[in-house]
Design a protein around this motif. Structure first.
Motif, PDB file in Angstrom:
ATOM      1  N   VAL A   5     -23.683  -7.211 -53.358  1.00 48.33           N
ATOM      2  CA  VAL A   5     -23.804  -8.634 -53.271  1.00 48.33           C
ATOM      3  C   VAL A   5     -25.332  -9.247 -53.710  1.00 48.33           C
ATOM      4  O   VAL A   5     -25.550 -10.144 -54.344  1.00 48.33           O
ATOM      5  N   ALA A   6     -26.389  -8.651 -53.353  1.00 52.27           N
ATOM      6  CA  ALA A   6     -27.727  -8.848 -53.437  1.00 52.27           C
ATOM      7  C   ALA A   6     -27.855  -8.802 -54.946  1.00 52.27           C
ATOM      8  O   ALA A   6     -28.518  -9.812 -55.576  1.00 52.27           O
ATOM      9  N   GLY A  16     -29.278 -15.108 -49.202  1.00 53.41           N
ATOM     10  CA  GLY A  16     -29.144 -13.912 -48.142  1.00 53.41           C
ATOM     11  C   GLY A  16     -29.155 -14.315 -46.876  1.00 53.41           C
ATOM     12  O   GLY A  16     -28.318 -13.751 -45.931  1.00 53.41           O
ATOM     13  N   LEU A  38     -26.267  -7.923 -45.802  1.00 52.61           N
ATOM     14  CA  LEU A  38     -25.388  -7.985 -47.015  1.00 52.61           C
ATOM     15  C   LEU A  38     -25.358  -6.493 -47.822  1.00 52.61           C
ATOM     16  O   LEU A  38     -26.335  -5.875 -47.644  1.00 52.61           O
ATOM     17  N   SER A  39     -24.481  -6.213 -48.727  1.00 52.99           N
ATOM     18  CA  SER A  39     -24.663  -4.934 -49.329  1.00 52.99           C
ATOM     19  C   SER A  39     -25.450  -5.100 -50.644  1.00 52.99           C
ATOM     20  O   SER A  39     -25.747  -6.419 -51.016  1.00 52.99           O
ATOM     21  N   ALA A  65     -31.739 -11.939 -45.774  1.00 52.28           N
ATOM     22  CA  ALA A  65     -30.801 -11.683 -44.988  1.00 52.28           C
ATOM     23  C   ALA A  65     -31.383 -10.936 -43.660  1.00 52.28           C
ATOM     24  O   ALA A  65     -30.763 -10.825 -42.750  1.00 52.28           O
ATOM     25  N   GLY A  80     -25.511 -15.518 -45.693  1.00 49.96           N
ATOM     26  CA  GLY A  80     -24.315 -14.682 -45.752  1.00 49.96           C
ATOM     27  C   GLY A  80     -23.719 -15.051 -47.183  1.00 49.96           C
ATOM     28  O   GLY A  80     -24.164 -14.996 -48.219  1.00 49.96           O
ATOM     29  N   ARG A  81     -22.506 -15.331 -46.785  1.00 45.95           N
ATOM     30  CA  ARG A  81     -21.450 -15.646 -48.394  1.00 45.95           C
ATOM     31  C   ARG A  81     -21.467 -17.042 -48.179  1.00 45.95           C
ATOM     32  O   ARG A  81     -20.598 -17.693 -48.948  1.00 45.95           O
TER      33      ARG A  81
END
Length: 280
Positions: free
Chosen positions: A16-17, A120, A12-13, A76, A123-124
């Motif tokens: 996003v975190a 994480g 994850l970017s 993640a 994902g989304r």
């Protein structure tokens, strides 16, 4: 049952975190703003507490937010319970520094932190049921088998009353938040504080809160649950003058020095799950 093998997802970017971390800290602030909330600290008063106020909680929420982002990344990348626990302990240190040694959010760090890690790991895909299942399946055994704090209120309640507390809730995938908190919150969508109060009372009526057991024993827990059940039976926030009814219960809790901190954590967890679903 065999443990599930770690499932790695695309990294994850950091953006996003940090988005997830902001939602977690936002859930803590929304829990603080909920009123009336029997026995607990809010923007109105300090409830049954003499060592903390709304400012203490706001400072704590700000201090621990970066660690929620770290937990998202840890989830993640397939971290086990020991790795998550290490980050959680760092968050606790930041909390204690920000509050001058006052424990405002230890339980919330534990519960929200696990769900951040699950966000994480997934994902989304931030469906509430899937997130709770991830906590249960991936880290449930590690939660149960992990070290037990010898001087915590939860441990004392476990030894004296057999109450599982936050550890049991987390290991089971937060069933009270998922099955009681969310439906109560969503009975009145868009109502803000009223929906949060309804959610809180629904949790209070059913949760074996170890903070209540610590402060009031079995009698205190029974009083709290019966008061909450009575509020709900009268119509909850749909009844006329519901704020007055809830505030009267709040003052009764303060008179008995009762503080349902476990339910406060579950309210924040419920709000976080709701926010994650809306941001999927």
């Amino acid at each position: 049952m065999t443990a599930l093998a770690p499932r790695f997802v695309a990294p994850l970017s950091e953006a996003v975190a940090h988005q997830v971390a902001r939602l977690a800290a936002g859930a803590l602030r929304a829990e603080l703003d909920t009123w009336p909330k029997p026995g607990l600290v809010s923007h109105v008063d300090c409830g049954s507490h003499t060592d903390m106020d709304a400012g203490t909680f706001l400072a704590s929420a700000t201090a621990i937010e970066p660690f929620f982002a770290a937990l998202v990344i840890a989830g993640a990348t397939g971290a086990g319970m020991d790795g998550l626990r290490a980050i959680g302990l760092q968050a606790e240190g930041a909390m204690l520094t920000a509050t001058g040694g006052v424990n405002t959010h230890r339980g919330a760090i534990f519960g929200l932190g696990l769900l951040c890690a699950a966000a994480g790991a997934n994902g989304r895909a931030w469906n509430a049921g899937a997130l709770c299942a991830t906590v249960r399946q991936r880290w449930g055994q590690g939660i149960i088998r992990g070290p037990i704090p010898l001087r915590s209120h939860g441990t004392a309640a476990l030894l004296q009353y057999g109450a599982g507390g936050a550890r049991a809730q987390a290991a089971a995938g937060f069933p009270h938040a998922l099955e009681i908190g969310l439906p109560a919150l969503r009975l009145m969508p868009g109502t803000g504080n009223a929906g949060r109060v309804q959610c809180f009372f629904a949790l209070l009526a059913t949760v074996e809160d170890t903070n209540l057991l610590h402060r009031g024993g079995a009698e205190g827990l029974r009083f709290a649950q019966q008061a909450a059940a009575g509020f709900l039976a009268a119509g909850g926030v749909a009844q006329p003058n519901w704020r007055d009814a809830a505030e009267a219960i709040h003052h009764a809790f303060v008179a008995r020095n009762l503080s349902p901190g476990g339910c406060a954590d579950l309210l924040a967890i419920t709000l976080f799950l709701d926010a994650l679903e809306r941001h999927t």
